[in-house]
Design a protein around this motif. Structure first.
Motif, PDB file in Angstrom:
ATOM      1  N   ASP A  34       0.826  -1.205   0.000  1.00  0.00           N
ATOM      2  CA  ASP A  34       0.000   0.000   0.000  1.00  0.00           C
ATOM      3  C   ASP A  34       0.858   1.253   0.000  1.00  0.00           C
ATOM      4  N   ILE A  35       0.355   2.281  -0.666  1.00  0.00           N
ATOM      5  CA  ILE A  35       0.804   3.646  -0.409  1.00  0.00           C
ATOM      6  C   ILE A  35      -0.383   4.316   0.253  1.00  0.00           C
ATOM      7  N   ALA A  36      -0.127   5.140   1.272  1.00  0.00           N
ATOM      8  CA  ALA A  36      -1.228   5.496   2.151  1.00  0.00           C
ATOM      9  C   ALA A  36      -1.088   6.853   2.813  1.00  0.00           C
ATOM     10  N   ARG A  37      -2.235   7.346   3.234  1.00  0.00           N
ATOM     11  CA  ARG A  37      -2.292   8.444   4.205  1.00  0.00           C
ATOM     12  C   ARG A  37      -2.229   7.843   5.603  1.00  0.00           C
ATOM     13  N   ASP A  38      -3.018   6.776   5.813  1.00  0.00           N
ATOM     14  CA  ASP A  38      -3.070   6.065   7.090  1.00  0.00           C
ATOM     15  C   ASP A  38      -3.680   4.686   6.828  1.00  0.00           C
ATOM     16  N   HIS A  39      -3.939   3.922   7.897  1.00  0.00           N
ATOM     17  CA  HIS A  39      -4.431   2.549   7.737  1.00  0.00           C
ATOM     18  C   HIS A  39      -5.854   2.451   7.203  1.00  0.00           C
TER      19      HIS A  39
END
Length: 174
Positions: A34-39
């Motif tokens: 994943d690339i993410a802001r948060d979970h």
């Protein structure tokens, strides 16, 4: 289940992040990247226990798979996220040189790509892997790394020294 997370955010704008598999997941195993802001807000490559490569995203804890295909270890050895003008691209490659665009998603509708985290995780069905180990050969960034304080290259790792670098922490395990 297991997951490692980047210990800080990096700037994905105009850059790419590449994951190379040396041993892909086998039957009864899954792997996500994943690339993410948060979970609860991320874009994801997900190879499921049935050997299907899924392209998806999660927004505010609601997960959507918008495309999928049978995983092919030769064709999909390299997976790449890249960003351009707020769009996130899902690309795959057999050799890390020639890429095929598989899907796109508007990253900036979910988070500012200047503050992006990386998550790598997986699942083994049952107590022991049904078909041996899976291995990530390396994860690395491409693109201009003139931004500070966290250039994307600071999250590159070839995972060849049996040590977890300071760029990663144990996200969760069950």
């Amino acid at each position: 289940y297991f997951q490692i997370d980047s210990s800080a955010s990096f700037d994905l704008r105009g850059r790419t992040m590449v994951l190379e598999l040396s041993v892909p997941p086998g039957p009864g195993q899954s792997l996500w990247w994943d690339i993410a802001r948060d979970h609860e807000n991320y874009l994801e490559f997900y190879i499921d226990e049935a050997g299907v490569l899924n392209y998806g995203y999660e927004i505010n804890n609601a997960f959507v798979t918008f495309d999928s295909e049978q995983f092919n270890a030769s064709l999909h050895r390299f997976m790449r996220f890249r960003e351009a003008n707020g769009e996130g691209y899902y690309d795959t490659s057999p050799d890390g040189a020639e890429w095929t665009e598989r899907a796109t998603f508007s990253i900036d509708s979910v988070w500012d790509p200047a503050f992006t985290a990386v998550y790598i995780g997986g699942h083994v069905d049952g107590v022991t892997p049904s078909d041996g180990d899976m291995h990530i050969a390396r994860i690395y960034a491409e693109g201009d790394d003139t931004s500070v304080p966290c250039p994307a290259s600071s999250f590159s790792d070839d995972f060849d020294d049996n040590q977890k670098s300071g760029a990663w922490y144990r996200g969760w395990f069950s």
